[in-house]
Structure formats: structure tokens, C-alpha cells
Motif scaffolding. Sequence first.
Motif, PDB file in Angstrom:
ATOM      1  N   VAL A   8       0.819  -1.215   0.000  1.00  0.00           N
ATOM      2  CA  VAL A   8       0.000   0.000   0.000  1.00  0.00           C
ATOM      3  C   VAL A   8       0.858   1.271   0.000  1.00  0.00           C
ATOM      4  CG1 VAL A   8      -2.144  -0.959   0.920  1.00  0.00           C
ATOM      5  CG2 VAL A   8      -0.353  -0.234   2.508  1.00  0.00           C
ATOM      6  N   SER A   9       2.204   1.089   0.012  1.00  0.00           N
ATOM      7  CA  SER A   9       3.054   2.279  -0.149  1.00  0.00           C
ATOM      8  C   SER A   9       3.143   2.658  -1.630  1.00  0.00           C
ATOM      9  CB  SER A   9       4.459   2.026   0.414  1.00  0.00           C
ATOM     10  OG  SER A   9       5.098   1.040  -0.357  1.00  0.00           O
ATOM     11  N   GLU A  10       2.674   1.731  -2.497  1.00  0.00           N
ATOM     12  CA  GLU A  10       2.709   1.957  -3.948  1.00  0.00           C
ATOM     13  C   GLU A  10       1.405   2.664  -4.359  1.00  0.00           C
ATOM     14  OE1 GLU A  10       2.404  -1.168  -7.606  1.00  0.00           O
ATOM     15  OE2 GLU A  10       3.636  -1.795  -5.909  1.00  0.00           O
ATOM     16  N   SER A  11       1.512   3.768  -5.096  1.00  0.00           N
ATOM     17  CA  SER A  11       0.302   4.459  -5.570  1.00  0.00           C
ATOM     18  C   SER A  11      -0.231   3.751  -6.805  1.00  0.00           C
ATOM     19  CB  SER A  11       0.608   5.898  -5.969  1.00  0.00           C
ATOM     20  OG  SER A  11       1.062   6.585  -4.870  1.00  0.00           O
ATOM     21  N   ARG A  12      -1.535   3.709  -6.912  1.00  0.00           N
ATOM     22  CA  ARG A  12      -2.165   3.097  -8.083  1.00  0.00           C
ATOM     23  C   ARG A  12      -3.193   4.064  -8.634  1.00  0.00           C
ATOM     24  NH1 ARG A  12      -0.997  -2.685  -7.277  1.00  0.00           N
ATOM     25  NH2 ARG A  12      -0.276  -2.731  -5.145  1.00  0.00           N
ATOM     26  N   GLY A  13      -3.585   3.835  -9.883  1.00  0.00           N
ATOM     27  CA  GLY A  13      -4.599   4.671 -10.505  1.00  0.00           C
ATOM     28  C   GLY A  13      -5.983   4.218 -10.105  1.00  0.00           C
ATOM     29  N   SER A  14      -6.579   3.364 -10.927  1.00  0.00           N
ATOM     30  CA  SER A  14      -7.975   2.991 -10.722  1.00  0.00           C
ATOM     31  C   SER A  14      -8.087   1.631 -10.035  1.00  0.00           C
ATOM     32  CB  SER A  14      -8.675   2.935 -12.085  1.00  0.00           C
ATOM     33  OG  SER A  14      -7.992   2.026 -12.921  1.00  0.00           O
ATOM     34  N   ALA A  15      -9.112   1.519  -9.196  1.00  0.00           N
ATOM     35  CA  ALA A  15      -9.350   0.256  -8.495  1.00  0.00           C
ATOM     36  C   ALA A  15     -10.838  -0.056  -8.507  1.00  0.00           C
ATOM     37  CB  ALA A  15      -8.848   0.336  -7.055  1.00  0.00           C
ATOM     38  N   LEU A  16     -11.130  -1.341  -8.612  1.00  0.00           N
ATOM     39  CA  LEU A  16     -12.514  -1.830  -8.522  1.00  0.00           C
ATOM     40  C   LEU A  16     -12.593  -2.751  -7.316  1.00  0.00           C
ATOM     41  CD1 LEU A  16     -15.393  -2.398  -9.698  1.00  0.00           C
ATOM     42  CD2 LEU A  16     -14.345  -4.239 -11.046  1.00  0.00           C
ATOM     43  N   ASP A  17     -13.549  -2.475  -6.418  1.00  0.00           N
ATOM     44  CA  ASP A  17     -13.801  -3.384  -5.296  1.00  0.00           C
ATOM     45  C   ASP A  17     -15.147  -4.058  -5.570  1.00  0.00           C
ATOM     46  OD1 ASP A  17     -13.626  -4.774  -2.945  1.00  0.00           O
ATOM     47  OD2 ASP A  17     -14.298  -3.111  -1.683  1.00  0.00           O
ATOM     48  N   LEU A  18     -15.060  -5.296  -5.989  1.00  0.00           N
ATOM     49  CA  LEU A  18     -16.251  -6.033  -6.416  1.00  0.00           C
ATOM     50  C   LEU A  18     -16.809  -6.821  -5.226  1.00  0.00           C
ATOM     51  CD1 LEU A  18     -17.632  -6.185  -9.140  1.00  0.00           C
ATOM     52  CD2 LEU A  18     -16.043  -8.011  -9.774  1.00  0.00           C
ATOM     53  N   GLY A  19     -18.131  -6.671  -4.984  1.00  0.00           N
ATOM     54  CA  GLY A  19     -18.728  -7.279  -3.786  1.00  0.00           C
ATOM     55  C   GLY A  19     -18.276  -6.500  -2.563  1.00  0.00           C
ATOM     56  N   CYS A  20     -18.347  -5.169  -2.666  1.00  0.00           N
ATOM     57  CA  CYS A  20     -17.746  -4.273  -1.648  1.00  0.00           C
ATOM     58  C   CYS A  20     -18.579  -4.207  -0.379  1.00  0.00           C
ATOM     59  CB  CYS A  20     -17.581  -2.876  -2.227  1.00  0.00           C
ATOM     60  SG  CYS A  20     -19.160  -2.091  -2.664  1.00  0.00           S
ATOM     61  N   ALA A  21     -19.806  -4.734  -0.386  1.00  0.00           N
ATOM     62  CA  ALA A  21     -20.707  -4.692   0.777  1.00  0.00           C
ATOM     63  C   ALA A  21     -20.866  -3.243   1.261  1.00  0.00           C
ATOM     64  CB  ALA A  21     -20.220  -5.629   1.878  1.00  0.00           C
ATOM     65  N   THR A  22     -20.603  -2.976   2.550  1.00  0.00           N
ATOM     66  CA  THR A  22     -20.835  -1.635   3.098  1.00  0.00           C
ATOM     67  C   THR A  22     -19.612  -0.721   2.940  1.00  0.00           C
ATOM     68  OG1 THR A  22     -20.333  -2.536   5.287  1.00  0.00           O
ATOM     69  CG2 THR A  22     -22.654  -2.358   4.700  1.00  0.00           C
ATOM     70  N   GLY A  23     -18.619  -1.165   2.171  1.00  0.00           N
ATOM     71  CA  GLY A  23     -17.651  -0.216   1.626  1.00  0.00           C
ATOM     72  C   GLY A  23     -16.298  -0.065   2.299  1.00  0.00           C
ATOM     73  N   ARG A  24     -16.025  -0.771   3.400  1.00  0.00           N
ATOM     74  CA  ARG A  24     -14.783  -0.462   4.136  1.00  0.00           C
ATOM     75  C   ARG A  24     -13.524  -0.668   3.290  1.00  0.00           C
ATOM     76  NH1 ARG A  24     -12.922   0.417   9.490  1.00  0.00           N
ATOM     77  NH2 ARG A  24     -10.797   1.171   9.162  1.00  0.00           N
ATOM     78  N   SER A  25     -13.445  -1.774   2.537  1.00  0.00           N
ATOM     79  CA  SER A  25     -12.214  -1.999   1.754  1.00  0.00           C
ATOM     80  C   SER A  25     -12.061  -0.932   0.667  1.00  0.00           C
ATOM     81  CB  SER A  25     -12.213  -3.386   1.117  1.00  0.00           C
ATOM     82  OG  SER A  25     -12.254  -4.386   2.090  1.00  0.00           O
ATOM     83  N   ALA A  26     -13.180  -0.473   0.107  1.00  0.00           N
ATOM     84  CA  ALA A  26     -13.087   0.582  -0.922  1.00  0.00           C
ATOM     85  C   ALA A  26     -12.500   1.847  -0.303  1.00  0.00           C
ATOM     86  CB  ALA A  26     -14.463   0.857  -1.525  1.00  0.00           C
ATOM     87  N   PHE A  27     -12.936   2.192   0.916  1.00  0.00           N
ATOM     88  CA  PHE A  27     -12.344   3.373   1.569  1.00  0.00           C
ATOM     89  C   PHE A  27     -10.869   3.140   1.878  1.00  0.00           C
ATOM     90  CE2 PHE A  27     -16.902   4.130   2.902  1.00  0.00           C
ATOM     91  CZ  PHE A  27     -17.086   5.212   2.058  1.00  0.00           C
ATOM     92  N   GLU A  28     -10.506   1.922   2.268  1.00  0.00           N
ATOM     93  CA  GLU A  28      -9.089   1.638   2.533  1.00  0.00           C
ATOM     94  C   GLU A  28      -8.277   1.770   1.245  1.00  0.00           C
ATOM     95  OE1 GLU A  28      -7.827   1.418   5.562  1.00  0.00           O
ATOM     96  OE2 GLU A  28      -9.875   1.692   6.265  1.00  0.00           O
ATOM     97  N   LEU A  29      -8.828   1.303   0.131  1.00  0.00           N
ATOM     98  CA  LEU A  29      -8.116   1.419  -1.152  1.00  0.00           C
ATOM     99  C   LEU A  29      -7.905   2.884  -1.532  1.00  0.00           C
ATOM    100  CD1 LEU A  29      -9.897  -1.447  -3.127  1.00  0.00           C
ATOM    101  CD2 LEU A  29      -7.463  -1.375  -2.517  1.00  0.00           C
ATOM    102  N   SER A  30      -8.806   3.760  -1.074  1.00  0.00           N
ATOM    103  CA  SER A  30      -8.689   5.179  -1.455  1.00  0.00           C
ATOM    104  C   SER A  30      -7.453   5.841  -0.853  1.00  0.00           C
ATOM    105  CB  SER A  30      -9.939   5.957  -1.045  1.00  0.00           C
ATOM    106  OG  SER A  30      -9.959   6.203   0.354  1.00  0.00           O
ATOM    107  N   ARG A  31      -6.815   5.192   0.132  1.00  0.00           N
ATOM    108  CA  ARG A  31      -5.587   5.769   0.693  1.00  0.00           C
ATOM    109  C   ARG A  31      -4.455   5.729  -0.331  1.00  0.00           C
ATOM    110  NH1 ARG A  31      -6.251   5.810   6.477  1.00  0.00           N
ATOM    111  NH2 ARG A  31      -7.874   4.371   7.147  1.00  0.00           N
ATOM    112  N   SER A  32      -4.464   4.717  -1.230  1.00  0.00           N
ATOM    113  CA  SER A  32      -3.347   4.586  -2.177  1.00  0.00           C
ATOM    114  C   SER A  32      -3.788   4.589  -3.643  1.00  0.00           C
ATOM    115  CB  SER A  32      -2.553   3.296  -1.883  1.00  0.00           C
ATOM    116  OG  SER A  32      -3.401   2.182  -1.921  1.00  0.00           O
ATOM    117  N   CYS A  33      -5.089   4.581  -3.899  1.00  0.00           N
ATOM    118  CA  CYS A  33      -5.577   4.576  -5.293  1.00  0.00           C
ATOM    119  C   CYS A  33      -6.303   5.896  -5.578  1.00  0.00           C
ATOM    120  CB  CYS A  33      -6.543   3.418  -5.525  1.00  0.00           C
ATOM    121  SG  CYS A  33      -5.817   1.803  -5.234  1.00  0.00           S
ATOM    122  N   ASP A  34      -6.117   6.395  -6.810  1.00  0.00           N
ATOM    123  CA  ASP A  34      -6.686   7.704  -7.165  1.00  0.00           C
ATOM    124  C   ASP A  34      -8.192   7.662  -7.345  1.00  0.00           C
ATOM    125  OD1 ASP A  34      -4.164   8.679  -7.293  1.00  0.00           O
ATOM    126  OD2 ASP A  34      -3.948   8.332  -9.462  1.00  0.00           O
TER     127      ASP A  34
END
Length: 255
Positions: free
Chosen positions: A50-76
Motif C-alpha cells: 500500500v506504499s505503492e500508488s495506483r490509478g484505478s481500483a474496482l472493489d467487487l462485492g464491496c458490501a458496506t464499503g470499508r475496503s473501498a475506503f481503505e483502497l482510497s488511501r493509495s488509489c486515485d
Amino acid sequence: MAANPYETRKLLDEYLLFHYGSPEEILPHAFGPVGALGFPVRSVTETLDVSESRGSALDLGCATGRSAFELSRSCDDVLGIDFSAAFIDAAQRIGSGEPVPYDRLEEGHLRTPLVARLPDGTRPERVRFETGDALQLPDALGPFDLVHAANLLCRLSEPQRLLARLPDLVRPGGTLVLATPCTWLADFTPPANWPRGATLDWLREHLEPAFALERTRDLPFLIRETARKFQWSVSLASVWRRTDHPGFRPTASPS
Ligand SMILES: C[S@@+](CC[C@H](N)C(=O)[O-])C[C@H]1O[C@@H](n2cnc3c(N)ncnc32)[C@H](O)[C@@H]1O
């Protein structure tokens, strides 16, 4: 096939607690499996650099969203998709900064009111949520630099269809994170669509050579049902690199 349990108040409350509850709110027993707490965060931090920056990410089956918010720390730019309108509604409200009230079931009629809030340091302006079916994604979706799908595969009626679509969803050089506790259940997946052997072998059969397996990791997780009843499971996380092999399979075939 049974009605979708992920639209019920019971599972919405359980997932809000699973995703946003503090360790103490989830597990009141010091002797309990504390290493299984925080799965929606660990499915990101323990599978990716997660020290590596990434562009776009898809969180499939994200449920109530926690992993998507975590991905937003390193993905644009993060898109969270889930079939459950109730889960997506809660994720959107949390993303807009709204405190979302829910109940934690203690036992019987006894409940404790709690509130789910956006985790500190996440970047909600980078996250969008949509309801959608992982088996009927729009043709124009993707490709993404990262696709993350945690504990989704064994909840799908035809998981092979998603596997067939993945080469198309991940950009060459991009990363795929799949995590599954391999709990194949006829209520979700007809047995004809279960892997014949070990799930990891089946993933290799379907994903190679469009993807190269980089590593696997066991990720325990804990879902609280009541103060004295918990589901303790171990998800098998696998991290794959999209090769430049075309890998496109126009039709999904059962294993
Ligand atoms: C076991 S939960 C895992 C949720 C989340 N990724 C996590 O790790 O906490 C499975 C999720 O997949 C969603 N789901 C089930 N079938 C789906 C489908 N066909 N398309 C998209 N999401 C689906 C459910 O609504 C539920 O939120």
C-alpha cells in the motif's frame, strides 16, 4: 435459490459492525481470536504493497464499503460495486460523511445502538459506489489497475463467469486480489458450479495464462452474530499479476 440475505436488516447490521466496529465493539472476550479482526482493512493491507500508488481500483462485492475506503488511501479512483442496494446505500451515506446508525445484537431482544463513520485518513472524494451484478458487468467497465474481490466468489451462482471476465477488467501489468473462504454452499452456488478439487487449483485453471499467481495468504476473519456467537473463518487470499497474454474467453465453461 434463497432470497438475497444481503438485503436484510440483520446482515446490514452485521456488516456495518464487521466493517466499521472497533475491536472492542466486535469482540468483548479478551481470550477470543483477535487476529481475525479488521478483515476488510487487512484484505487490502496484507495483500498489496500500500506504499505503492495506483490509478484505478474496482472493489467487487464491496458490501458496506470499508475496503473501498481503505483502497482510497493509495488509489486515485475507486469504484465499489455490490448487488445489495441496502449495503450500497449505507456505503454512500458513510462516504458522504453521514454517521450511519445501526444495532449490534447482544442476544434475543437485546440490542445496542452504534454508529458507523468514515474511517480517519480515507479519501471519500476518490470513491464511488454503485449497485451492480458481478456476473453482468457493463461491457464498457474497466480496465482497472487493481481489482479486489474479497469473499465474493463463493457467493456467486456462476463464479466461472466472473473469472472469464477478469482478464478484461484488469489492465496488463495490473493486480488482481481474490479472497475466498471456499465455503461453497448450494444456497448461493449450484454444486455443479463448485470447483471439482481445491479452489486454488480451479483458480489457476481459469486464470492462467492471462494472470500469473504471485502469492497466497491466509486471512482469518470474524463476523459477530451475537455477544456469544461468532463466525470464525479463514479466507484464502491470492494475488495475481495480469500478464500481456490476451486471455480473453468469450464464453465461461463450468470447471
Ligand atoms: C461475504 S460478503 C463479502 C463482502 C466484503 N467484500 C467483505 O469482505 O466484507 C459478499 C458480498 O457480495 C455481494 N454479492 C453477492 N452476489 C453478488 C453479485 N452477483 N454481484 C455483486 N455483489 C454480489 C453481497 O451483497 C455481499 O455484500
